[in-house]
Design a protein around this motif. Sequence first.
Motif, PDB file in Angstrom:
ATOM      1  N   ALA A 266       0.829  -1.208   0.000  1.00 36.29           N
ATOM      2  CA  ALA A 266       0.000   0.000   0.000  1.00 36.29           C
ATOM      3  C   ALA A 266       0.862   1.257   0.000  1.00 36.29           C
ATOM      4  O   ALA A 266       0.547   2.229  -0.687  1.00 36.29           O
ATOM      5  N   ARG A 267       1.957   1.224   0.727  1.00 38.51           N
ATOM      6  CA  ARG A 267       2.863   2.391   0.749  1.00 38.51           C
ATOM      7  C   ARG A 267       3.457   2.650  -0.633  1.00 38.51           C
ATOM      8  O   ARG A 267       3.593   3.792  -1.064  1.00 38.51           O
ATOM      9  N   VAL A 268       3.825   1.576  -1.330  1.00 43.22           N
ATOM     10  CA  VAL A 268       4.382   1.727  -2.683  1.00 43.22           C
ATOM     11  C   VAL A 268       3.346   2.364  -3.606  1.00 43.22           C
ATOM     12  O   VAL A 268       3.647   3.280  -4.364  1.00 43.22           O
ATOM     13  N   VAL A 269       2.106   1.882  -3.529  1.00 38.33           N
ATOM     14  CA  VAL A 269       1.035   2.441  -4.352  1.00 38.33           C
ATOM     15  C   VAL A 269       0.813   3.907  -3.997  1.00 38.33           C
ATOM     16  O   VAL A 269       0.709   4.757  -4.877  1.00 38.33           O
ATOM     17  N   CYS A 270       0.757   4.195  -2.703  1.00 45.28           N
ATOM     18  CA  CYS A 270       0.568   5.584  -2.251  1.00 45.28           C
ATOM     19  C   CYS A 270       1.638   6.498  -2.835  1.00 45.28           C
ATOM     20  O   CYS A 270       1.335   7.544  -3.400  1.00 45.28           O
ATOM     21  N   ASN A 271       2.879   6.088  -2.658  1.00 45.35           N
ATOM     22  CA  ASN A 271       3.985   6.914  -3.143  1.00 45.35           C
ATOM     23  C   ASN A 271       3.928   7.081  -4.653  1.00 45.35           C
ATOM     24  O   ASN A 271       4.173   8.167  -5.170  1.00 45.35           O
ATOM     25  N   SER A 272       3.589   6.037  -5.362  1.00 45.51           N
ATOM     26  CA  SER A 272       3.503   6.109  -6.827  1.00 45.51           C
ATOM     27  C   SER A 272       2.421   7.067  -7.293  1.00 45.51           C
ATOM     28  O   SER A 272       2.552   7.698  -8.339  1.00 45.51           O
ATOM     29  N   LEU A 273       1.344   7.161  -6.509  1.00 41.44           N
ATOM     30  CA  LEU A 273       0.224   8.038  -6.876  1.00 41.44           C
ATOM     31  C   LEU A 273       0.316   9.424  -6.239  1.00 41.44           C
ATOM     32  O   LEU A 273      -0.540  10.265  -6.466  1.00 41.44           O
ATOM     33  N   GLY A 274       1.349   9.640  -5.427  1.00 41.14           N
ATOM     34  CA  GLY A 274       1.509  10.928  -4.765  1.00 41.14           C
ATOM     35  C   GLY A 274       0.511  11.133  -3.636  1.00 41.14           C
ATOM     36  O   GLY A 274       0.164  12.263  -3.306  1.00 41.14           O
ATOM     37  N   LEU A 275       0.049  10.037  -3.033  1.00 39.50           N
ATOM     38  CA  LEU A 275      -0.921  10.102  -1.943  1.00 39.50           C
ATOM     39  C   LEU A 275      -0.264   9.726  -0.627  1.00 39.50           C
ATOM     40  O   LEU A 275       0.720   8.989  -0.609  1.00 39.50           O
ATOM     41  N   THR A 276      -0.844  10.183   0.462  1.00 37.58           N
ATOM     42  CA  THR A 276      -0.419   9.693   1.764  1.00 37.58           C
ATOM     43  C   THR A 276      -1.099   8.358   2.004  1.00 37.58           C
ATOM     44  O   THR A 276      -2.133   8.062   1.408  1.00 37.58           O
ATOM     45  N   CYS A 277      -0.542   7.543   2.864  1.00 40.24           N
ATOM     46  CA  CYS A 277      -1.155   6.236   3.138  1.00 40.24           C
ATOM     47  C   CYS A 277      -2.521   6.390   3.778  1.00 40.24           C
ATOM     48  O   CYS A 277      -3.406   5.582   3.542  1.00 40.24           O
ATOM     49  N   VAL A 278      -2.718   7.414   4.556  1.00 39.59           N
ATOM     50  CA  VAL A 278      -4.036   7.654   5.142  1.00 39.59           C
ATOM     51  C   VAL A 278      -5.045   7.883   4.026  1.00 39.59           C
ATOM     52  O   VAL A 278      -6.153   7.360   4.060  1.00 39.59           O
ATOM     53  N   SER A 279      -4.650   8.622   3.005  1.00 37.45           N
ATOM     54  CA  SER A 279      -5.537   8.867   1.864  1.00 37.45           C
ATOM     55  C   SER A 279      -5.910   7.561   1.182  1.00 37.45           C
ATOM     56  O   SER A 279      -7.068   7.335   0.855  1.00 37.45           O
ATOM     57  N   LEU A 280      -4.941   6.686   0.972  1.00 38.18           N
ATOM     58  CA  LEU A 280      -5.218   5.427   0.290  1.00 38.18           C
ATOM     59  C   LEU A 280      -6.158   4.557   1.107  1.00 38.18           C
ATOM     60  O   LEU A 280      -7.083   3.970   0.569  1.00 38.18           O
ATOM     61  N   ILE A 281      -5.939   4.488   2.401  1.00 38.68           N
ATOM     62  CA  ILE A 281      -6.820   3.689   3.247  1.00 38.68           C
ATOM     63  C   ILE A 281      -8.249   4.187   3.139  1.00 38.68           C
ATOM     64  O   ILE A 281      -9.183   3.410   2.980  1.00 38.68           O
ATOM     65  N   MET A 282      -8.442   5.481   3.197  1.00 30.90           N
ATOM     66  CA  MET A 282      -9.785   6.054   3.091  1.00 30.90           C
ATOM     67  C   MET A 282     -10.378   5.792   1.715  1.00 30.90           C
ATOM     68  O   MET A 282     -11.554   5.492   1.578  1.00 30.90           O
ATOM     69  N   ILE A 283      -9.559   5.895   0.687  1.00 34.25           N
ATOM     70  CA  ILE A 283     -10.021   5.641  -0.685  1.00 34.25           C
ATOM     71  C   ILE A 283     -10.473   4.198  -0.833  1.00 34.25           C
ATOM     72  O   ILE A 283     -11.547   3.920  -1.364  1.00 34.25           O
ATOM     73  N   VAL A 284      -9.677   3.266  -0.343  1.00 35.18           N
ATOM     74  CA  VAL A 284     -10.009   1.848  -0.461  1.00 35.18           C
ATOM     75  C   VAL A 284     -11.284   1.538   0.306  1.00 35.18           C
ATOM     76  O   VAL A 284     -12.187   0.875  -0.202  1.00 35.18           O
ATOM     77  N   LEU A 285     -11.387   2.027   1.522  1.00 34.46           N
ATOM     78  CA  LEU A 285     -12.584   1.771   2.324  1.00 34.46           C
ATOM     79  C   LEU A 285     -13.835   2.334   1.662  1.00 34.46           C
ATOM     80  O   LEU A 285     -14.872   1.683   1.607  1.00 34.46           O
TER      81      LEU A 285
END
Length: 66
Positions: A38-57
């Motif tokens: 998830a961190r790799v995906v976040c960094n690749s998309l320029g997002l924070t990990c908190v953002s990705l978690i919220m997006i996925v949920l």
Amino acid sequence: MFTVRLVGGQSPREGRVEVFYNKQWGTVCDDGFNQAAARVVCNSLGLTCVSLIMIVLRYISSQFRF
């Protein structure tokens, strides 16, 4: 390095994760998809990990109505 994107969401910041590999896009399976991935995906998309978690949920909850 792989190119990743989010597709199928209602905004550019949500959707399922896809990876461009071998000249085609493919959906990332969630089996074994962990925090490090998830961190790799976040960094690749320029997002924070908190953002990705919220997006996925948000995306999961919009796809599966109980």
